[in-house]
Design a protein around this motif. Structure first.
Motif, PDB file in Angstrom:
ATOM      1  N   CYS A  59      -3.107  -0.282  -1.173  1.00  0.00           N
ATOM      2  CA  CYS A  59      -1.881  -0.265  -0.370  1.00  0.00           C
ATOM      3  C   CYS A  59      -2.021   0.739   0.774  1.00  0.00           C
ATOM      4  N   TYR A 102       0.565   2.089   2.429  1.00  0.00           N
ATOM      5  CA  TYR A 102       1.795   2.848   2.680  1.00  0.00           C
ATOM      6  C   TYR A 102       1.671   4.277   2.154  1.00  0.00           C
ATOM      7  N   CYS A 103       2.169   4.577   0.950  1.00  0.00           N
ATOM      8  CA  CYS A 103       2.281   5.998   0.597  1.00  0.00           C
ATOM      9  C   CYS A 103       1.040   6.537  -0.105  1.00  0.00           C
ATOM     10  N   VAL A 138       0.466   7.383  -3.058  1.00  0.00           N
ATOM     11  CA  VAL A 138       0.138   7.024  -4.444  1.00  0.00           C
ATOM     12  C   VAL A 138      -1.164   6.228  -4.465  1.00  0.00           C
ATOM     13  N   CYS A 147      -1.761   2.688  -4.532  1.00  0.00           N
ATOM     14  CA  CYS A 147      -1.810   1.617  -5.536  1.00  0.00           C
ATOM     15  C   CYS A 147      -2.861   0.577  -5.171  1.00  0.00           C
ATOM     16  N   PHE A 169      -4.224  -3.277  -5.270  1.00  0.00           N
ATOM     17  CA  PHE A 169      -3.650  -4.623  -5.253  1.00  0.00           C
ATOM     18  C   PHE A 169      -4.751  -5.664  -5.239  1.00  0.00           C
ATOM     19  N   SER A 179       3.751  -1.604  -8.959  1.00  0.00           N
ATOM     20  CA  SER A 179       3.819  -1.539  -7.503  1.00  0.00           C
ATOM     21  C   SER A 179       5.268  -1.328  -7.102  1.00  0.00           C
ATOM     22  N   GLY A 189       4.482  -2.143  -1.046  1.00  0.00           N
ATOM     23  CA  GLY A 189       3.116  -2.612  -1.237  1.00  0.00           C
ATOM     24  C   GLY A 189       3.053  -4.078  -1.626  1.00  0.00           C
ATOM     25  N   HIS A 239       7.623   7.986  -3.217  1.00  0.00           N
ATOM     26  CA  HIS A 239       6.401   7.655  -3.967  1.00  0.00           C
ATOM     27  C   HIS A 239       6.800   6.861  -5.203  1.00  0.00           C
ATOM     28  N   PRO A 240       7.335   5.641  -4.986  1.00  0.00           N
ATOM     29  CA  PRO A 240       8.083   4.956  -6.051  1.00  0.00           C
ATOM     30  C   PRO A 240       7.316   4.723  -7.349  1.00  0.00           C
ATOM     31  N   VAL A 241       6.054   4.359  -7.261  1.00  0.00           N
ATOM     32  CA  VAL A 241       5.331   4.070  -8.506  1.00  0.00           C
ATOM     33  C   VAL A 241       5.150   5.355  -9.317  1.00  0.00           C
TER      34      VAL A 241
HETATM   35 FE1  SF4 Z   1       2.243   1.290  -1.870  1.00  0.00          FE
HETATM   36 FE2  SF4 Z   1       4.545   1.576  -3.195  1.00  0.00          FE
HETATM   37 FE3  SF4 Z   1       2.223   2.128  -4.392  1.00  0.00          FE
HETATM   38 FE4  SF4 Z   1       3.164   3.722  -2.490  1.00  0.00          FE
HETATM   39  S1  SF4 Z   1       4.088   3.354  -4.497  1.00  0.00           S
HETATM   40  S2  SF4 Z   1       1.046   3.009  -2.683  1.00  0.00           S
HETATM   41  S3  SF4 Z   1       4.136   2.260  -1.111  1.00  0.00           S
HETATM   42  S4  SF4 Z   1       2.901   0.116  -3.671  1.00  0.00           S
END
Ligand code: SF4
Length: 694
Positions: free
Chosen positions: A15, A17-18, A20, A22, A24, A49, A53, A184-186
């Motif tokens: 991913c 974005y942030c 973390v 992740c 995929f 996720s 992402g 940092h949602p995950v």
């Molecule tokens: Fe991407 Fe969301 Fe994982 Fe951050 S928490 S890396 S934005 S999927």
């Protein structure tokens, strides 16, 4: 119902974005991306996720993408599409002209924490080895540069100490200046799970973030401090730990310098750092300070997670050191479940810093003035290198306004929208003779550009990102670069047009050069990454499998260093004209200035930014929920719709900054961290008043 069709093949990627990071599975039909599925073997996300992402990749094929290079003589002229050859040759000749006319130091680069390690390595190499100066900086300057300084001083290296899995063994979790469930949602979900399992939570934040109270999760202590008082509150926690003898003497004697500890202990024990004094200053109940300190010191494994609410202050570096002091004093380092963990905002903040983007450091955090380090790069790169630190972003802009800095290459960063004090950024850009913007879209900075070079998304290139736990993850090319070149190829073409002879044909060769030049990466290869899935640096002879937890047997710098953290109030003060303090953050569905998320087809990505106002402050100003309000600071003013909520305490207002129309940085000031110049985004004295939205 969306008809997605059947995928024909898939690739595992990361991913963008942030922090973390992740993993995929990108499922494709031919060269078309059909969907992104969270990868169950991803070591940062274990099959989880978030909405960004999983769904927010539509920007890659958005009609706003610029796919042809463009040039214009003056920024008032219309853009003219040109071939890549003409654009690159123009950039090279302009940069050489500026150096001939105004000196070697008159041009520079800005790298991006959105780009891969390999791309970042090449951009800083362009400045050092081709421009012949160290005028390289990164957008990490405006987020986590104090982490680099603070952890470098105390532990010896700029990196989170733990892997994410470590949280499974935490008994006490202290979150300061971060909002993990949105930012940092995950990992935020993982924190919630651990708290539901029984770990105790301390939140230090001016705002009542979701973690403070959400179904089945409640913080044992929430310290809603006044923005700008982090150092005072953290030092007061240390006061309680020292005066109540809750520190870990055995750890300190073995791992730190006992004399330095005693000096620090004398300092924190002073009355000025007592919970009562600091409580009056910060607005936090002294008993909450005491309770939080006792819990962190005696509750078992204590882990600290922090974000930009720590770093983006005039005392950002001091705050990072205050956090490190707490962890050392309580022995919460060097084993699972503990540690000091910066939550990096962008996907490759860690990597951007690791790759030598800062003007004073080569890759691997080694100062440019160290002869043996510089000579090792000179030998491999075949050029002589400058031993003086170059200009930071703010210095480049200042020098441009003064007339000595004339040209810049900006890869993947919208400094006009992201950096503080927009008017000053605009003045600096307007004063330059050659601004080259290399990006996906015509961003706000491109209004001041003379050359626009089309960028490539993470789906269009190979490379690596390094996440917040130092995990190097592979980015795999899922589709052909829509504009013809991956970003690393463009940098190589600029270098060669300026006389270099770079011959990389694949990013794996750039990683081989990173491994050759950077001690913490010597064992990293694409083959090993493919075999292991990912690796946490340091990965070298001493740690061929990588390093999940740092400082296990000793600190990187030898003895951990206690540093006095005197609280110094920011110069940004409230007063009769600007009586409220504005602070900022993010929401889950949006990402930074929204360049990608806002170009994804779903209404969730089009919600406007709101200004959170406490009901008491709203009532005295006659503001109702949903009203337009004008926010004015000494730097400028903007307008937003109000959201009346007791999430913020009286005296504090809060907004996100995802929409260009919000113009949050028109009101932020030019104050910055004393050590790193990281802008003080989190404290702005403002006044609000009803507005008609104009
Ligand atoms: Fe991407 Fe969301 Fe994982 Fe951050 S928490 S890396 S934005 S999927």
């Amino acid at each position: 119902i969306i008809e997605i069709g059947q995928p024909e093949h898939s690739l595992v990627t990361t991913c963008a974005y942030c922090g973390v990071g992740c993993s995929f599975k990108a499922e494709m039909r031919g060269d078309e991306l059909v969907r992104m599925l969270a990868y169950k073997d991803g070591k940062a996300n274990h099959g989880h996720s978030c909405v960004k992402g999983r769904f927010a990749y539509g920007y890659a094929n958005h009609g706003d993408r610029i796919l042809n290079p463009m040039i214009r003589e003056k920024t008032s002229d219309p853009w003219r599409e040109v071939s890549w050859e003409e654009a690159l040759s123009h950039v090279a000749s302009e940069f050489r002209r500026l150096q001939y006319q105004h000196g070697r130091e008159s041009i520079g680069v800005i790298t991006s924490s959105r780009c891969t390690n390999e791309e970042t390595f090449l951009v800083q190499k362009l400045a050092r080895a081709v421009f012949g100066n160290n005028n390289t900086d990164t957008c990490a300057r405006v987020c986590h540069s104090p982490t680099g300084y603070g952890l470098g001083q105390t532990f010896g290296t700029s990196a989170g100490t733990q892997d994410f899995d470590s949280v499974e063994q935490s008994d006490v979790i202290l979150v300061i200046g971060a909002n993990p469930t949105d930012g940092h949602p995950v990992f935020g979900s993982r924190l919630k799970k651990r708290i539901r399992q029984g770990a105790k939570l301390i939140v230090i934040d001016p705002r009542r973030i979701d973690l403070v109270r959400t179904p089945h999760v409640e913080a044992a202590h929430h310290l809603p401090l006044r923005p700008g008082t982090n150092v005072a509150v953290l030092t007061s926690l240390a006061h309680v730990i020292v005066t109540e003898t809750l520190y870990d003497e055995a750890f300190i004697r073995e791992r730190c310098d006992w004399d330095e500890f005693q000096d620090w202990a004398e300092f924190v024990s002073r009355e000025e750092n007592s919970p009562e004094t600091v409580g009056a200053l910060s607005g936090v109940d002294p008993e909450e300070i005491r309770g939080a300190a006792r819990l962190y010191a005696t509750g078992g494994n204590g882990a600290i997670y922090y974000g930009l609410g720590v770093t983006e202050h005039s005392q950002g570096s001091t705050t990072v050191m205050a956090i490190a002091n707490l962890a050392m004093a309580t022995g919460n380092l060097g084993r699972p479940g503990v540690g000091v963990n910066p939550l990096r905002g962008q996907n490759n903040v860690q990597g951007s810093c690791d790759m030598g983007s800062f003007p004073h450091e080569f890759p691997g955090y080694r100062h440019v003035s160290i002869d043996e380090v510089r000579e090792s790069f000179e030998k491999i790169w075949g050029v002589s290198l400058n031993d003086e630190p170059g200009l930071r972003i703010n210095n480049m802009l200042d020098a441009a306004v003064e007339g000595s800095f004339k040209g810049i290459y900006i890869q993947g960063e919208d400094i006009l929208q992201s950096d503080p004090d927009t008017h000053h950024v605009a003045a600096g850009l307007a004063a330059m003779e050659c601004v080259v913007v290399h990006d996906l879209f015509l961003n706000e900075t491109a209004n001041y550009a003379h050359v626009f070079l089309p960028g490539s998304t993470f789906l269009e290139k190979d490379g690596t990102f390094t996440n917040a736990e130092r995990r190097i993850n592979r980015v795999r090319k899922v589709m052909t670069p829509r504009a013809g070149y991956a970003d690393w190829e463009v940098t190589q073409e600029i270098a060669n047009a300026m006389g270099a002879n770079w011959t990389y044909t694949h990013p794996s060769q750039i990683m081989a050069e990173i491994a050759l030049t950077t001690p913490s990466f010597t064992g990293v290869t694409y083959e090993l990454l493919d075999e292991k899935g990912s690796i946490q640096w340091p990965c070298n002879d001493k740690a061929p499998e990588g390093t999940p937890i740092m400082h296990v047997d000793g600190f990187v710098r030898g003895k951990g260093k206690f540093i006095r953290t005197e609280y110094v109030a920011t110069d940004e003060r409230t007063g009769p004209r600007f009586p409220l303090l504005l602070t900022t953050g993010r929401i889950l569905s949006q990402y930074n200035v929204g360049a990608q998320t806002r170009r994804t087809a779903n209404s969730v990505w089009h919600e406007e930014d709101r200004l959170e106002i406490n009901p008491i402050d709203a009532e005295v100003r006659g503001v109702k929920d949903g009203d337009w309000v004008r926010i004015a600071s000494r730097a400028g003013e903007t307008s937003l719709r109000a959201l009346i909520t007791d999430r913020v305490v009286p005296g504090v207002v809060y907004t996100t900054f995802h929409h260009p129309s919000t113009q949050a940085n028109v009101v932020t000031t030019d104050y910055s961290d004393w050590a790193t110049s990281c802008p003080e985004y989190k404290v702005t004295a403002v006044q609000i008043s009803p507005s008609n939205g104009q």
